[in-house]
Scaffold this motif. Structure first.
Motif, short mmCIF file in Angstrom:
data_model
loop_
_atom_site.label_atom_id
_atom_site.label_comp_id
_atom_site.label_asym_id
_atom_site.label_seq_id
_atom_site.Cartn_x
_atom_site.Cartn_y
_atom_site.Cartn_z
N VAL A 1 -0.97 -20.65 -12.96
CA VAL A 1 -0.30 -19.83 -13.77
C VAL A 1 0.28 -20.52 -14.90
O VAL A 1 1.07 -21.30 -14.83
CB VAL A 1 0.79 -19.04 -12.70
CG1 VAL A 1 1.70 -18.22 -13.56
CG2 VAL A 1 0.30 -18.67 -11.27
N VAL A 2 0.20 -19.70 -16.07
CA VAL A 2 0.60 -20.34 -17.39
C VAL A 2 1.61 -19.55 -18.04
O VAL A 2 1.63 -18.36 -18.06
CB VAL A 2 -0.53 -20.68 -18.51
CG1 VAL A 2 -0.24 -21.03 -19.51
CG2 VAL A 2 -1.63 -21.47 -17.73
N MET A 3 2.93 -20.21 -18.25
CA MET A 3 4.04 -19.52 -18.74
C MET A 3 3.65 -19.27 -20.35
O MET A 3 2.99 -20.06 -21.23
CB MET A 3 5.20 -20.47 -18.87
CG MET A 3 5.36 -20.91 -17.18
SD MET A 3 5.43 -19.49 -16.14
CE MET A 3 6.93 -18.55 -16.63
N GLY A 4 4.06 -18.01 -20.72
CA GLY A 4 4.10 -17.62 -22.09
C GLY A 4 5.33 -17.69 -22.88
O GLY A 4 5.41 -17.38 -23.88
N SER A 5 6.60 -17.35 -22.02
CA SER A 5 7.86 -17.29 -22.38
C SER A 5 8.76 -18.14 -21.83
O SER A 5 8.20 -18.37 -20.51
CB SER A 5 8.42 -15.81 -22.00
OG SER A 5 7.47 -14.89 -22.77
N THR A 6 9.91 -18.49 -22.14
CA THR A 6 10.79 -19.35 -21.53
C THR A 6 11.36 -18.64 -20.41
O THR A 6 12.04 -17.21 -20.43
CB THR A 6 11.91 -19.75 -22.36
OG1 THR A 6 11.26 -20.52 -23.63
CG2 THR A 6 13.07 -20.65 -21.81
N ALA A 7 11.52 -19.10 -19.25
CA ALA A 7 12.07 -18.40 -18.04
C ALA A 7 13.16 -19.48 -17.34
O ALA A 7 13.11 -20.54 -17.02
CB ALA A 7 11.01 -18.33 -17.11
N GLN A 8 14.21 -18.62 -17.11
CA GLN A 8 15.35 -19.34 -16.52
C GLN A 8 15.93 -18.05 -15.46
O GLN A 8 16.37 -16.92 -15.99
CB GLN A 8 16.54 -19.65 -17.42
CG GLN A 8 16.11 -20.62 -18.39
CD GLN A 8 17.05 -20.99 -19.44
OE1 GLN A 8 17.86 -20.15 -20.09
NE2 GLN A 8 17.82 -22.20 -19.45
N TYR A 9 16.01 -18.51 -14.28
CA TYR A 9 16.52 -17.58 -13.41
C TYR A 9 15.93 -16.21 -13.38
O TYR A 9 16.93 -15.39 -13.42
CB TYR A 9 18.35 -17.63 -13.31
CG TYR A 9 18.86 -18.89 -13.33
CD1 TYR A 9 18.89 -19.52 -11.95
CD2 TYR A 9 19.21 -19.85 -14.31
CE1 TYR A 9 19.65 -20.78 -11.74
CE2 TYR A 9 19.84 -20.93 -14.01
CZ TYR A 9 20.09 -21.41 -12.74
OH TYR A 9 20.70 -22.72 -12.79
N VAL A 10 14.76 -16.09 -13.23
CA VAL A 10 14.21 -14.55 -13.50
C VAL A 10 14.00 -14.14 -12.22
O VAL A 10 13.72 -14.81 -11.06
CB VAL A 10 12.80 -14.91 -14.09
CG1 VAL A 10 13.04 -15.30 -15.53
CG2 VAL A 10 11.98 -15.57 -13.45
N ARG A 11 14.25 -12.78 -12.16
CA ARG A 11 14.02 -12.19 -10.98
C ARG A 11 12.50 -11.88 -10.46
O ARG A 11 11.55 -12.05 -11.29
CB ARG A 11 14.40 -10.85 -11.10
CG ARG A 11 16.10 -10.59 -11.44
CD ARG A 11 16.41 -9.08 -11.23
NE ARG A 11 15.49 -8.34 -12.08
CZ ARG A 11 15.12 -7.00 -11.65
NH1 ARG A 11 15.82 -6.54 -10.66
NH2 ARG A 11 14.46 -6.45 -12.39
N GLU A 12 12.30 -12.26 -9.39
CA GLU A 12 10.81 -12.03 -8.79
C GLU A 12 9.98 -10.90 -9.39
O GLU A 12 9.02 -10.80 -10.04
CB GLU A 12 10.73 -11.97 -7.38
CG GLU A 12 9.46 -11.87 -6.67
CD GLU A 12 9.62 -11.78 -5.31
OE1 GLU A 12 8.44 -11.17 -4.53
OE2 GLU A 12 10.34 -12.26 -4.51
#
Length: 284
Positions: free
Chosen positions: A129-140
Motif C-alpha cells: 500500500v503506497v501513500m500519496g498524502s501525509t497521514a497522522q491519526y487518520v480514521r479507518e
C-alpha cells in the motif's frame, strides 16, 4: 494508471503501461515518478494524458522500482490467520509492525542475493500500500483516501536471522535485495476494493503460495489508520501488508531458497515479478 520506471539500474526513466500492455515513455512530461507526483492533484494531471500520444518504448527493458522517494518501508507480520498457524504463532490482537531497510529495495525482476551466513532464505508474496498524502491519526473510514495506489512486494526473509538471532525481526527482513517492488504502481482509482485480490507465488515453477487479500486479519484501511497513530506516514511510504500461507518455513520439512532457484509471484491486476537467487556478493 499503471506507473512504472524502466531502464538500467540508476538510470531509470518514468513511464506508464498503456491499455494494450505496452510501455509508454513519460520523460517528456515528468523528470521522475517520485513521492511528489503521488499527490492526488499530480496523479490527476497524469491521468489526463492520452497514452497513445506518448512515445512507445521498444523491446523489454528492465523495470525498476515504480517510483522513488520511499522514506519508510513498513511491514506487517502474521496478518493472515492461516499463515500465523503455519508459523506456529498466535493470531496477533493488534498488527505486528516492523521495518524493512530502504536499502533492501530493488526492481521487481532483479536478483535476490543470499547474504553471507544465510541458511534459511524464504519468500513472501504481499500487497504493498503506497501513500500519496501525509497521514497522522487518520480514521479507518478515511484511511484509503490517503493512499496513492498498490503494488506487488516480495517480503524476502532470512528466517535464521529473523527468529534465531534475538527478538528483532528487522535484521532478517532488511538485507540487500530483500524488497522487490513492482512491476508497477496501480493507482487507487483502478482498484475499487483491495480486499478481493488473488495472489500467488511459485518456486522453480511449483506453486507454493496461493491466497486472497480478503483473508487478512487487519485490512488495508485498518493498517493505514493503525500505523498512522505511531508514526507520520509520508507520500511514498509503503506498507507491505502480510503474506498468505505457503512460505518455506511452514513446510514439512521446511524448505528454503538456494542459489539458482527462481521465484515468480503476482497479484491479480497488479502484475508479476520474477527473481533469480544468486550467492553473495553477486548482484545485478
Amino acid at each position: 494508471m499503471k506507473l512504472l520506471r524502466f531502464g538500467p539500474t540508476g538510470y531509470e526513466k518514468p513511464g506508464l503501461l498503456d491499455p494494450q500492455g505496452k510501455i509508454r515513455d513519460l520523460s517528456g512530461v515528468v523528470d521522475q515518478i517520485d513521492s511528489l507526483h503521488l499527490a492526488p492533484k499530480n496523479l490527476a494531471r497524469l491521468a489526463k494524458l492520452d497514452p497513445a500520444k506518448l512515445p512507445l518504448v521498444s523491446g523489454s527493458p528492465r523495470l525498476g522500482v515504480p517510483y522513488i522517494g520511499i522514506s519508510k518501508f513498513i511491514a506487517i507480520g502474521l496478518n493472515y490467520s492461516d499463515h500465523a498457524a503455519e508459523s506456529k504463532m498466535p493470531v496477533p490482537p493488534e498488527p505486528i509492525v516492523f521495518m524493512k531497510a530502504t536499502t533492501c529495495i530493488t526492481g521487481p525482476n532483479d536478483d535476490i542475493v543470499q547474504p553471507k551466513e544465510s541458511t534459511k532464505l524464504d519468500w513472501e508474496v504481499e500487497l504493498g500500500v503506497v501513500m500519496g498524502s501525509t497521514a497522522q491519526y487518520v480514521r479507518e473510514a478515511d484511511a484509503l483516501q490517503y493512499v496513492a495506489g498498490y503494488c506487488v512486494v516480495n517480503d524476502v526473509s532470512e528466517r535464521q536471522f529473523q527468529l534465531e538471532r534475538g527478538s528483532q525481526w528487522d535484521k532478517g527482513k532488511g538485507c540487500d535485495t530483500f524488497g522487490p517492488i513492482g512491476p508497477y504502481l496501480v493507482t487507487r482509482d483502478e482498484l475499487a476494493d483491495p480486499q478481493t485480490l488473488e495472489m500467488w507465488l511459485d518456486v522453480n515453477g511449483e506453486r507454493r503460495q496461493r491466497g486472497n487479500t480478503r483473508t487478512m486479519i487487519f485490512n488495508c484501511a485498518e493498517l493505514v489508520s493503525y500505523v498512522s497513530r505511531f508514526m507520520t506516514l509520508m507520500p511514498g511510504d509503503i506498507i507491505t501488508t502480510g503474506t498468505p500461507p505457503g512460505v518455506g518455513l511452514g513446510m514439512n520439512p521446511p524448505q528454503f531458497l538456494k542459489p539458482g532457484d527462481v521465484v515468480s509471484l503476482g497479484i491479480r491486476g497488479l502484475g508479476e515479478q520474477r527473481q533469480r537467487v544468486v550467492a553473495w556478493p553477486a548482484r545485478n
